[in-house]
Design a protein around this motif. Structure first.
Motif: not given
Ligand SMILES: Nc1nc2c(ncn2[C@@H]2O[C@H](COP(=O)(O)OP(=O)(O)O)[C@@H](O)[C@H]2O)c(=O)[nH]1
Ligand SMILES: [Mg+2]
Length: 586
Positions: A411-421
């Motif tokens: 969940q965190l990996a997805a959220a961090v990637a989304e945040h970066a984008a």
């Protein structure tokens, strides 16, 4: 030392037997002696021919004093069950046996007393029939007379082998001393007594009183009337406490190892002896020496939730019993399955909980507890009575279940990637945001979720290594600046030039993180490596040198030279002398 409780109907000769075995008077109260009847617990001890010391907790047999009887046997693992030859099996014989069976007391012996008044054979057989099928089904039987002394030698021998076969106590265990008496001694203050079933108490120990959590200090210690420095379980102990007025402590309270026990008001239990829906809604829970009113909520066929009127220090696997004070039966024994159970708010939660409880057996399983909770304080798991599972991830005093960890990490990996984008100029997701996104109670737990995909630096999370991807517009603006700096390396671009190129604070910070610019001070940016380049040029100057000499050597202005010299001093490359000149460190 071993501790053995008596049990059996009133007037069957329990106290007489204890007196005959120990030469001590178990009935402590004048009223008890006047009435010839035990009302409260009595204490006496002796050394057997084998050399073992046995302390007896003599209980009352009268039906009115069953709660006192339960306080006596509650913490004691062995029993001397007494039946009179001339009276045979009686109502409190049954009630006491029900209680012992409910508490799963497995060690003991049957003593048929008053054998001088009638042939004991009938009473013995009758009693053994009742004991069959209970936790005490395998005990030996002795016929005696407390008056003539017949059979007492055999009784001593049987007691000797009984105590030799008792399981060895864990003297390292956390202390939970259920108080059975509290009184004051002139000059010493408050003293409490109890049967120490596990652990060791030392003079000077700090303990916690439950309920309430008051801290107390062991000022003095006695065991069987002798002053001792420490008392390892199993033992009868009298503890003199500093900092505790008499009114603050009574039977049913407990002295605990600090931080090792949970005070719980809600326990999920397995019942034995009665189905959950047969129990009255209101019962009294007897655990240790405590007797606490409890409300029963049936969950499964043999499981229920008890809501206690007062918190008790209970652990998974504890045995206790519930009693209906109006009825003359012990309706059910209980095994504690969970001392920190989930609230049952949602529809269907009770049925789900019942299904969960049906898989539990009261043997604390740390991994299963952690799986159910996902996340739990390490101390709390231990206080529940469960061992810390070897594969639990730990941070900040928390334990994280491997399954929940994997789920939250994804969940965190997805959220961090989304945040970066969504925020290309931001230096990654702040740790606090990550904590909230993953529902972790402590930011230190977030570090357990990084896995191989995420990196934590300067309080922010990035996908992969450090953020490098600069937007194209920023990249080309930086390229222009770098071209100008290649021409005049120490002519840091002016504020208006940076603004013209669209380089605000955020864009510049991103460029610095990406390694495209070197920040010397606020608003002063040079190419990476410019400070090393400056050092080389300053080596050509006489030492020490002035700021003005440096400025000229670097072909720059005071606006850059001043912060650059401070930057070099911070890096330990140059040093400012008291007269304001500079020199390079050797
Ligand atoms: N004859 C005879 N009397 C006994 C014997 N044991 C106890 N008693 C008497 O039975 C009565 C009750 O005894 P006690 O020990 O107080 O019974 P408890 O209520 O079980 O503690 C007393 O009067 C005792 O003297 C025994 O072995 N033989
Ligand atoms: Mg008695």
């Amino acid at each position: 030392m071993h501790v053995v409780a008596t049990a059996g109907h009133v007037d069957h000769g329990k106290s007489t037997l204890v007196r005959a075995l120990t030469g001590m008077e178990p009935d402590r109260w004048a009223e008890e002696r006047r009435r010839g009847m035990t009302i409260d617990l009595g204490f006496a001890w002796t050394t057997l021919p084998t050399g073992s010391t046995v302390a007896f907790v003599d209980v009352p047999g009268h039906e009115r004093f069953v709660p006192n009887m339960l306080a006596g046997v509650g913490p004691v693992p062995a029993v001397m069950f007494v039946v009179a030859a001339d009276e045979g099996w009686m109502p409190q014989s049954r009630e006491h046996l029900e209680a012992l069976h409910a508490l799963d007391v497995r060690h003991g012996l049957l003593v048929v007393t008053r054998s001088d008044l009638m042939d004991p054979e009938l009473a013995r057989e009758e009693a053994l029939e009742h004991l069959a099928g209970t936790s005490l089904s395998r005990v030996g039987a002795v016929c005696v007379s407390g008056v003539t002394g017949a059979g007492l030698d055999e009784l001593r021998a049987v007691l000797g082998s009984l105590v030799a076969g008792l399981p060895a106590p864990d003297v390292e265990a956390d202390v939970r001393l259920w108080v059975d008496r509290a009184f004051t001694i002139r000059g010493a203050g408050t003293v409490v007594t109890g049967t120490l079933a596990g652990g060791t108490i030392h003079v000077g120990d700090e303990l916690v009183l439950a309920p309430g959590g008051r801290r107390v200090r062991v000022r003095g210690l006695q065991s069987l009337g002798v002053t001792v420095e420490s008392a390892p379980a199993v033992a009868r102990v009298a503890v003199n406490l500093r900092g505790l007025p008499l009114h603050a402590v009574r039977r049913g309270h407990a002295l605990l190892t600090p931080g090792a026990w949970l005070a719980t008001r809600t326990v999920d239990v397995r019942l034995a002896g009665a189905a959950a829906d047969e129990l009255p809604r209101h019962v009294v829970l007897h655990a240790g020496t405590a007797a606490v009113p409890a409300r029963v909520r049936p969950l499964g066929a043999d499981t229920a939730r008890l809501s206690l009127a007062q918190p008790l220090p209970l652990r998974i696997g504890d045995r206790a019993l519930v009693r209906d004070p109006g009825a003359r039966r012990i309706p059910a024994g209980i095994t504690v399955l969970d001392v920190a159970p989930p609230a049952l708010r949602r529809r269907g939660a009770a049925a789900a909980r019942a299904a969960e409880l049906s898989t539990m057996d009261g043997v604390a399983d740390g991994a299963a507890e952690l799986r159910r909770r996902g996340l739990v304080r390490r101390d709390e798991l231990i206080a529940m009575g469960a061992p810390v599972p070897a594969d639990a991830a730990q941070a900040g005093g928390w334990l994280l279940d491997p399954v929940l960890l994997a789920q939250r990490a994804a969940q965190l990996a997805a959220a961090v990637a989304e945040h970066a984008a969504a925020n290309p100029l931001e230096p990654g997701m702040p740790l606090e945001t990550a904590r909230q996104v993953t529902g972790m109670p402590d930011a230190r737990l977030v570090e357990l979720l990084l896995g191989s995909q995420l990196t934590l630096a300067d309080g922010r999370l990035h996908v992969g290594g450090l953020a490098t991807g600069l937007p194209d517009a920023v990249r080309s603006a930086i390229a222009e600046i770098r071209a100008e700096l290649a021409h005049r390396p120490f002519a840091a671009p002016e504020a208006h030039r940076l603004a013209e190129l669209g380089l605000g604070t955020k864009q510049l910070a991103a460029a610095v993180r990406a390694g495209e610019l070197l920040k010397i001070a606020d608003g002063i940016y040079l190419a990476p490596g410019a400070d090393d380049d400056a050092t080389e040029r300053l080596r050509g100057l006489p030492s020490p040198f002035t700021l003005s000499q440096a400025r000229q050597a670097l072909n720059t202005t005071r606006r850059v030279a001043v912060p650059l010299m401070e930057h070099l001093a911070r890096r330990g490359i140059t040093r400012r002398l008291p007269n304001g000149t500079h020199e390079l460190h050797p």
